[in-house]
Design an enzyme around this catalytic site. Structure first.
Site, PDB file in Angstrom:
ATOM      1  N   ASN A 184       0.847  -1.197   0.000  1.00 51.57           N
ATOM      2  CA  ASN A 184       0.000   0.000   0.000  1.00 51.57           C
ATOM      3  C   ASN A 184       0.882   1.246   0.000  1.00 51.57           C
ATOM      4  O   ASN A 184       1.986   1.244   0.525  1.00 51.57           O
ATOM      5  CB  ASN A 184      -0.903   0.009   1.237  1.00 51.57           C
ATOM      6  CG  ASN A 184      -1.952  -1.077   1.144  1.00 51.57           C
ATOM      7  OD1 ASN A 184      -2.038  -1.775   0.124  1.00 51.57           O
ATOM      8  ND2 ASN A 184      -2.730  -1.230   2.186  1.00 51.57           N
ATOM      9  N   ARG A 185       0.335   2.308  -0.575  1.00 53.36           N
ATOM     10  CA  ARG A 185       1.142   3.508  -0.807  1.00 53.36           C
ATOM     11  C   ARG A 185       1.761   4.074   0.465  1.00 53.36           C
ATOM     12  O   ARG A 185       2.887   4.560   0.446  1.00 53.36           O
ATOM     13  CB  ARG A 185       0.287   4.585  -1.467  1.00 53.36           C
ATOM     14  CG  ARG A 185      -0.094   4.225  -2.874  1.00 53.36           C
ATOM     15  CD  ARG A 185      -1.002   5.267  -3.470  1.00 53.36           C
ATOM     16  NE  ARG A 185      -1.462   4.835  -4.784  1.00 53.36           N
ATOM     17  CZ  ARG A 185      -2.253   5.559  -5.563  1.00 53.36           C
ATOM     18  NH1 ARG A 185      -2.680   6.735  -5.171  1.00 53.36           N
ATOM     19  NH2 ARG A 185      -2.620   5.112  -6.737  1.00 53.36           N
TER      20      ARG A 185
END
Ligand SMILES: Cc1cc2nc3c(=O)[nH]c(=O)nc-3n(C[C@H](O)[C@H](O)[C@H](O)COP(=O)(O)OP(=O)(O)OC[C@H]3O[C@@H](n4cnc5c(N)ncnc54)[C@H](O)[C@@H]3O)c2cc1C
Length: 302
Positions: free
Chosen positions: A269-270
């Site tokens: 995830n970012r």
């Protein structure tokens, strides 16, 4: 100092992005006379024009709510503002459909829970957000109750007896005064303060600053999303996550693959990936294992 009075409205919307335009349309639907005050061109400015998709939005059916809520909490690392999340879940679906109803030619891909949970995208246009925003602007131009004031920068909210009474704006180096009992601030975020950013140059937090100067409380200002896929040297170039499914990896200055032990590796995830990148001294994109045919087709710049 002499300040010209430029107009009187029921509602002033500051900002000509997706939020501002939507707020203006909704206000006019409720009978208000509305002015949109926008620093750059309404419908052609702000982060709204560079975004591509309407991402996962909450399902309509109440029985789906719990599943959706859990997904949202997990993605938000359980520090979500629960009250705001409820608003999003209760109103997200209707709100998006409402917006698209002004634009009969645009359709959401699907509205089933399976689809919403398995796919990221309910509406996507490779021509980027400007396709959507310019159509909404055209719609607004045909509404007599909304007037658009492009090139006008909101500077200061005016109050009288603790109530909003108007807005000071700057246009061509002159200050003007617009009066209204209601002001909606929709000036976007402040990501342009960062040296490297893919947002537009009008994202300088003006509305946030105006609100703060009036003593309003700001919350969650530390939540900024960092898109962790941008090459900055020898030239600036945004890359896309699917490059990492094709064999690309990140290495640090010690030639270590620092994402190797994470479950999704470079496709984490970012927030996780951005944090790990930040911890390194230097980060290099290695594309040695990417098929040449893929690179030539999808990322010839690389
Ligand atoms: C590169 C990028 C990609 C993205 N991709 C997606 C995506 O795919 N899907 C998604 O859901 N979200 C995406 N986002 C996020 C999304 O674009 C924003 O959350 C959303 O567009 C914000 O809309 P807004 O109307 O609030 O603000 P903005 O669209 O930023 O509009 C702000 C408006 O306010 C005006 N303004 C600023 N200051 C003043 C002032 N002082 N006076 C008057 N006007 C002012 C600006 O000129 C502009 O018209 C992306 C963001 C970026 C940067």
């Amino acid at each position: 100092m002499l300040i010209n009075k430029a107009g009187q409205y029921d509602v002033i919307v500051v900002g000509g992005g997706l939020s501002g335009m939507h707020a203006a349309i909704e206000s006019s639907r409720h009978g208000a006379r509305v002015a949109i005050i926008s620093k750059k061109k309404t419908g052609k400015s702000g982060a709204s024009v560079v975004s591509k998709s309407i991402h996962r939005f909450s399902p309509k059916d109440p029985s789906f709510k719990r599943t959706y809520q859990n997904k949202a909490l997990e993605a938000g690392r359980f520090v979500n503002d629960r009250a705001l999340m409820e608003v999003l879940i209760d109103n997200g679906s209707d709100s998006v459909e409402n917006l698209l109803s002004y634009l009969p030619k645009l359709h959401l891909n699907k509205n089933s829970l399976d689809y919403l949970l398995s796919s990221n995208t309910a509406y996507h246009n490779p021509k980027k957000g400007i396709f959507l925003t310019s159509k909404i602007r055209e719609y607004i131009e045909n509404l007599a109750s909304i007037s658009i004031h492009d090139g006008f920068t909101g500077v200061e909210i005016m109050t009288k007896n603790n109530s909003v009474c108007g807005l000071i704006v700057e246009n061509n180096n002159e200050l003007q005064y617009f009066s209204a009992k209601c002001i909606i601030l929709a000036t976007g975020g402040y990501a342009y303060i960062y040296r490297e950013t893919s947002t537009t140059n009008d994202e300088t937090g003006d509305g946030i600053a105006m609100a703060l100067r009036k003593g309003l409380q700001l919350t969650d200002m530390e939540f900024v999303q960092f898109y962790p896929y941008r090459v900055v040297s020898p030239a600036i170039h945004d890359i896309f996550p699917n490059l990492f499914s094709e064999g690309a990896i990140f290495l640090n200055e010690k030639n270590e693959r620092f994402m190797a032990d994470f479950p999704k590796q470079e496709l984490e995830n970012r927030d996780i990936l951005a944090r790990e990148i930040f911890k390194q001294k230097e980060v290099f994109l290695n594309i040695d294992n990417c098929p040449l045919s893929y690179l030539l087709r999808e990322s010839p710049e690389l």
